[in-house]
Write a protein that holds these residues in place. Structure first.
Motif, PDB file in Angstrom:
ATOM      1  N   ILE A   7       0.836  -1.202   0.000  1.00 28.97           N
ATOM      2  CA  ILE A   7       0.000   0.000   0.000  1.00 28.97           C
ATOM      3  C   ILE A   7       0.873   1.254   0.000  1.00 28.97           C
ATOM      4  N   GLY A   8       2.184   1.081  -0.193  1.00 29.05           N
ATOM      5  CA  GLY A   8       3.070   2.231  -0.309  1.00 29.05           C
ATOM      6  C   GLY A   8       3.591   2.744   1.019  1.00 29.05           C
ATOM      7  N   ASP A   9       3.389   1.993   2.105  1.00 27.09           N
ATOM      8  CA  ASP A   9       3.872   2.418   3.418  1.00 27.09           C
ATOM      9  C   ASP A   9       5.048   1.550   3.853  1.00 27.09           C
ATOM     10  N   ILE A  10       5.732   2.003   4.896  1.00 25.06           N
ATOM     11  CA  ILE A  10       6.803   1.193   5.470  1.00 25.06           C
ATOM     12  C   ILE A  10       6.563   1.107   6.973  1.00 25.06           C
TER      13      ILE A  10
ATOM     14  N   LEU B 263       6.230   5.928   7.837  1.00 22.32           N
ATOM     15  CA  LEU B 263       7.528   5.605   8.414  1.00 22.32           C
ATOM     16  C   LEU B 263       7.664   6.158   9.827  1.00 22.32           C
TER      17      LEU B 263
ATOM     18  N   PHE C 280       9.014   0.309  -2.980  1.00 18.71           N
ATOM     19  CA  PHE C 280       8.612   1.275  -1.982  1.00 18.71           C
ATOM     20  C   PHE C 280       7.408   2.071  -2.407  1.00 18.71           C
ATOM     21  N   THR C 281       7.227   2.171  -3.707  1.00 19.21           N
ATOM     22  CA  THR C 281       6.164   3.031  -4.204  1.00 19.21           C
ATOM     23  C   THR C 281       4.811   2.339  -4.158  1.00 19.21           C
ATOM     24  N   GLY C 282       4.794   1.117  -3.668  1.00 15.78           N
ATOM     25  CA  GLY C 282       3.518   0.453  -3.477  1.00 15.78           C
ATOM     26  C   GLY C 282       2.983  -0.204  -4.734  1.00 15.78           C
ATOM     27  N   GLY C 283       1.855  -0.884  -4.575  1.00 13.53           N
ATOM     28  CA  GLY C 283       1.199  -1.479  -5.723  1.00 13.53           C
ATOM     29  C   GLY C 283       1.652  -2.885  -6.046  1.00 13.53           C
TER      30      GLY C 283
ATOM     31  N   LEU D 276      -4.529   1.200  -3.553  1.00 12.78           N
ATOM     32  CA  LEU D 276      -4.204   2.256  -2.589  1.00 12.78           C
ATOM     33  C   LEU D 276      -2.729   2.621  -2.720  1.00 12.78           C
ATOM     34  N   GLY D 277      -1.899   1.604  -2.985  1.00 14.92           N
ATOM     35  CA  GLY D 277      -0.476   1.862  -3.127  1.00 14.92           C
ATOM     36  C   GLY D 277      -0.130   2.516  -4.444  1.00 14.92           C
TER      37      GLY D 277
ATOM     38  N   PRO E   4       3.393  10.613   7.564  1.00 19.39           N
ATOM     39  CA  PRO E   4       4.163   9.573   6.894  1.00 19.39           C
ATOM     40  C   PRO E   4       4.170   8.283   7.712  1.00 19.39           C
TER      41      PRO E   4
ATOM     42  N   ALA F 198       5.174   7.423  11.729  1.00 21.13           N
ATOM     43  CA  ALA F 198       4.089   7.000  12.618  1.00 21.13           C
ATOM     44  C   ALA F 198       4.416   5.639  13.224  1.00 21.13           C
TER      45      ALA F 198
ATOM     46  N   ARG G  75      -7.028   1.641   4.184  1.00 19.62           N
ATOM     47  CA  ARG G  75      -5.738   1.673   4.886  1.00 19.62           C
ATOM     48  C   ARG G  75      -5.860   0.998   6.255  1.00 19.62           C
TER      49      ARG G  75
ATOM     50  N   LEU H 196       8.300   0.714  10.441  1.00 12.24           N
ATOM     51  CA  LEU H 196       9.563   0.692  11.180  1.00 12.24           C
ATOM     52  C   LEU H 196       9.364   0.219  12.620  1.00 12.24           C
TER      53      LEU H 196
END
Lengths: 334, 323, 352
Positions: B74-77, B129, B266-269, B200-201, B127, B131, B218, B79
């Protein structure tokens, strides 16, 4: 670039506000401290600020850009600076060697990112492993102590104003001017906002990437060298600086999605973190409680400081997502 | 020669599929190579016991990597996954053992917390990352509250699982990993939910236009990450026999590396369950390889770094050749 | 079904045990594997250096057949060490020495090692696992020695800060217990601050710089070897330097020798030579000697007088360690059995 901003409040306000709140709480809790609390915070903050500024440049160069090698490069810089300084007898050569080491480590990241096309987080992770191997090798049979003169300077605070902090403040100002007033700076942020568009406009995005990663590596190593001169070199010296550097940059108002860099906010974020640690230690909370509180505070600052209005709809998707649309590799949805 | 035939098969595949499958496939080859090298140095690996021995520490990493994969689709990371998994082990080793109902509630609460984190990310355009980084402090603190000192005891049924020997001398860890991967693959690639995650990603505008809610999507994605994180924590508890919030802080970056090795972006999808599995096993086997090679300990991290770069560089070379 | 599996399990276990224990009965020279959780700090590096020196010598002397040192990658990660241990188990060494990442997380893996008939000795930590031998320093003694020195150094009254060790680690809990007990016995000593510094000098420095301005006069810092950073923080703040507990590293000892740290300071730390002590203890167990499950060895204490002698023997980034030999270990083991650990002779200060 900066003008696009749609609030009147500058993005670094929140981090400074948070720092002031913590400071006031510290005074209330301890009932003493006076200006020395601030002096000491400014003595410790510059190292984190230097790392943070490098991290900020990297992050503002577009989505996905991050340098996770700063911690290990920081430690490596410290070890090399002290070792070279001890052998040559000159702390200037020591700092020079650290800068060289930072440059070399960042070059590995740059090559991996640009030419092997490895995503930055993994490329810098690999660099971090390599830096840590060099540090471990160096640490075996390590000899050398910080130069007394440099150490004296880092501790020097005439009238309660740490001289080194002033230097780093000036440097921050310089970065700020560079980003706002020079073509290079605006090109960098343009790449951060929309790489493809910037490239069509004739900006060399590759050059920008090389610049931000090398600067970040050099700053991390230099900060490590100075931090090691302030106390003592150590393989673990930099470990806390990775997460903290990312956190202070974002709390300071720099957009993780790129395109907005807030150098002043790095100071706000760093002071907030340092004062918060002091306050939590002072209250004598359990380590568990400290972590929970720290986490919630970070989330709370994010909640307040983020770009979207507190009530109402999200105006448009992130710039990051816009860029994805432009990316040809995105496959059709099945 | 073999590359030539490879070229042809690649060219006959649709380009998108080739791009998605190729990286994971190459990582699979790297994984096989590492396994072969390990097996040459130490032939005892080639048995149910041997494979179980070297595979069992990887199970939790593989499932945590699945969580990271969903996050990245979904384009998130994320951590915070390392401390989240650690926190789950403390819950499993105390609450779930002593008062199962309370334990289950705590686990459900953890998943809910993840969903709320997703809402924060979406509603306040925070972001992911940072959060999740903030949340990681919370997980660490909570884990320390539950179990200030590593300890506790895994529930009995988990111990039974740890000693499980499937028939046909199939190593048990492999079964767990394959089942977890298959389920993740099914959800992310064969259900409507998975389609929504990926759009979403890659194209949130399209998701809104097709009537999907960004917030709910999300939150659901984060909830799935939470569920996988809980599963990773449960399998980890079986491996370490108790709870320890500090057991796996390194998972945070390792899982990201596993997804990238598996072909994620990283860009999702992109959702690449099988590739991620190959990536996680490759990274997990590195420790075994480094131990068996008995290299100078100071150089071990460098070798690890070079192998990751080499695998990804190899992918670049092959991608160039197939173009 | 379940019984069948259990039966196979037991069959396999006994088969491997028989396989491994055959050479044991023949009292052949053992093969040794050392599993270390990480190499990231000076203590662990000194431990490995000391071990490699002693093991090379033991191999030349014909005490062991071969040895292998393995450091898990990562930052003290239990899972990495589990993976490493399992790879080591495939080699089926006769003796497995473990400096663990966690007191509990390795238990299932170590149990497997025991089931294979391997002599397992854990050092620098503790574990509940019955089949494992533990070679360790008395962390209580460490805390008692350093705390008492600081209390004496400040003349039995004044303000102190407690710098605590690694959060949640059993040694820290044991040490904290002793510290609070000693402080209770000295009611004139007042605790004005308490931080977790992980026994790390740089962390202590930062924690102190963040709080020092809000603290009243501080006469002593009770801790576990972060004296260097603590003294530097007080110097930065322009305060009177307190009585502290240094780490016995070359750098800290030199710093102390240069007149930093109030008189009465001390340097105490658990002994990086524990790995060597564990080696000789495990060789004795392997050779069929009866050894208590837990054996206690003394921590390294550097007093004012012996300081210069130690400085000559310890590298800047190295922690001082006792140089254990088989005779010294045997004497220490005997003292453990007789219950006279406190009186047992300490090894001599090493000379380089």
């Amino acid at each position: 670039m900066i003008k696009v901003r749609n609030h009147a409040i500058p993005p670094w306000t929140w981090s400074f506000l948070a720092a002031v709140v913590v400071l006031v709480l510290t005074y209330i809790v301890s009932g003493r401290g006076g200006s020395q609390t601030i002096t000491l915070a400014f003595t410790v903050a510059p190292y984190l600020v230097l790392v943070g500024l490098g991290q900020m440049l990297v992050m503002s160069a577009g989505p996905g850009n991050i340098d996770v090698s700063v911690a290990k490069v920081f430690s490596l810089g410290g070890l090399i600076a002290i070792a070279v300084g001890d052998v040559t007898g000159s702390w200037i050569l020591g700092l020079g060697a650290a800068v060289g080491a930072g440059f070399a480590m960042a070059s590995i990241s740059v090559i991996a990112i640009l030419y092997v096309r490895i995503p930055p987080i993994v490329a810098t992770l690999a660099t971090s492993l390599i830096a840590s191997a060099i540090s471990l090798t160096l640490a075996k049979g390590f000899q050398g102590s910080p130069d007394p003169m440099l150490k004296g300077f880092l501790n020097w605070a005439p009238l309660g104003i740490p001289a080194f902090a002033i230097m780093v403040l000036l440097f921050t100002l310089l970065v700020s001017v560079f980003l706002k007033r020079t073509i290079w700076g605006s090109q960098m942020l343009a790449v951060g906002q929309a790489r493809r568009a910037a490239e069509y406009a004739g900006v060399n995005a590759k050059k920008t990437m090389v610049f931000v990663y090398l600067t970040c590596g050099v700053l991390a190593a230099l900060a490590g060298a100075l931090r090691a001169s302030f106390s003592a070199p150590n393989v673990e010296l930099g470990n806390d600086y990775l997460l903290d550097s990312i956190a202070v940059v974002v709390i300071g108002g720099t957009l993780m999605t790129g395109g907005r860099a807030v150098p002043a906010g790095v100071w706000g974020g760093a002071l907030f973190f340092i004062l918060l640690d002091g306050l939590l230690n002072l209250i004598g909370w359990s380590y568990a409680g400290q972590n929970v509180l720290k986490g919630f505070l970070v989330l709370a600052v994010l909640f307040l400081a983020s770009g979207a209005p507190i009530l109402g709809q999200r105006a448009s998707p992130d710039p990051a997502k816009d860029e994805d649309v432009a990316e040809p590799e995105v496959k059709p949805l099945s | 020669m073999s590359t030539a035939t490879l070229d042809q098969t690649r060219l006959s595949l649709p380009k998108g599929l080739a791009r998605r499958v190729l990286p994971g496939f190459l990582t699979l080859i790297a994984m096989m190579l590492i396994l072969l090298v390990c097996g040459t140095i130490q032939p005892r690996i080639w048995s149910q016991n041997g494979l179980t021995l070297i595979m069992s520490p990887i199970v939790a990493l593989a499932i945590a990597s699945m969580a990271q994969m969903v996050m990245m689709s979904i384009g998130d990371i994320d951590l915070g996954i390392g401390f989240f998994v650690g926190m789950i082990t403390t819950i499993v080793a105390t609450l779930l053992r002593d008062t199962p109902i309370l334990g289950l509630l705590a686990l459900a609460g953890s998943v809910l917390a993840y969903a709320l984190l997703g809402a924060l990310v979406q509603l306040r355009s925070v972001p992911s990352l940072i959060a999740t980084l903030g949340a990681s402090f919370v997980w660490l603190g909570m884990g320390l509250f539950v179990l200030p000192v590593p300890g506790g005891m895994a529930p009995d049924w988990l111990f039974k699982y740890a000693f499980w020997k499937p028939p046909l001398s199939i190593p048990a860890p492999l079964v767990t990993m394959v089942v977890a991967t298959a389920v993740t693959w099914f959800v992310t690639r064969r259900t409507g939910l998975g389609v929504r995650f990926r759009s979403l990603g890659s194209n949130p505008v399209a998701l809104v236009r097709s009537g999907g809610s960004l917030v709910i999507t999300r939150m659901l994605a984060y909830a799935v990450v939470g569920v996988l994180g809980v599963l990773a924590g449960i399998t980890l508890t079986a491996e370490i026999g108790g709870g320890d919030v500090n057991a796996v802080p390194g998972y945070t970056l390792t899982t990201v590396a596993a997804v990238i090795l598996g072909g994620g972006m990283f860009t999702g999808g992109r959702a690449v369950a099988w590739g991620t599995l190959a990536g996680a096993i490759t990274l997990g086997l590195l420790t075994v390889l480094l131990t068996l090679l008995s290299l100078s300990p100071n150089l071990q991290p460098a070798v690890q770094g070079f192998i990751v770069i080499a695998v990804l560089a190899g992918r670049l070379v092959v991608e160039r050749m197939t173009r | 079904m379940k019984n069948l599996f259990a039966a196979t399990l037991i069959a396999v276990a006994t088969a491997t045990t028989a396989l491994v224990s055959a050479p044991v009965i023949a009292a052949e020279k053992p093969t040794v594997a050392l599993s270390n959780a990480f190499l990231g700090n000076a203590w662990r590096r000194s431990m490995i250096t000391a071990f490699e020196e002693a093991a090379t010598k033991a191999e030349a002397d014909g005490l062991i057949a071969s040895f292998q040192v393995s450091n898990a990658p990562g930052e003290n990660s239990a899972t990495e060490q589990i993976a490493q241990l399992k790879a080591l188990l495939l080699d089926e060494p006769d003796i497995l020495l473990v400096n663990p990442a966690s007191p509990t997380a390795l238990n299932p893996t170590l149990q497997q090692a025991c089931d294979m008939g391997i002599v397992v000795a854990v050092f620098d930590s503790s574990t509940d696992l019955e089949c494992v031998h533990i070679v360790t320093n008395s962390f209580g003694d460490w805390a008692r020695l350093s705390t008492q020195a600081v209390i004496d150094g400040i003349g039995g009254k004044g303000n102190v800060i407690i710098a605590r060790g690694v959060q949640g680690s059993p040694p820290e809990i044991e040490m904290y217990g002793v510290q609070t007990e000693l402080l209770k016995a000295n009611p004139d000593v007042k605790v004005v601050g308490e931080f977790f510094t992980f026994c790390d000098s740089a962390k202590a420095q930062e924690a102190l710089l963040g709080t020092i301005a809000s603290l009243p006069e501080v006469d002593g810092v009770i801790g576990c070897g972060e004296g260097l950073g603590a003294v530097q923080a007080f110097q930065t703040a322009g305060r009177d330097v307190p009585v502290v507990a240094f780490a016995p590293s070359g750098r800290a000892l030199k710093f102390w020798g240069e007149g930093n740290g109030a008189p009465g300071s001390v340097a105490v730390m658990s002994d990086p030579g524990q790995g060597v002590a564990a080696l000789f203890t495990a060789i004795n167990i392997h050779n069929g000697q009866d050894v208590p499950r837990i054996t206690i060895f003394p921590p390294v204490v550097v007093s004012d007088e012996a300081r210069d002698q130690w400085i000559a023997a310890v590298g800047d980034d190295e922690i001082a360690s006792w140089q254990w030999t088989q005779e010294l270990v045997d004497a220490q083991l005997k003292a453990n059995i007789d219950g006279t650990v406190a009186d047992a002779a300490l090894p001599p200060v090493p000379v380089r």
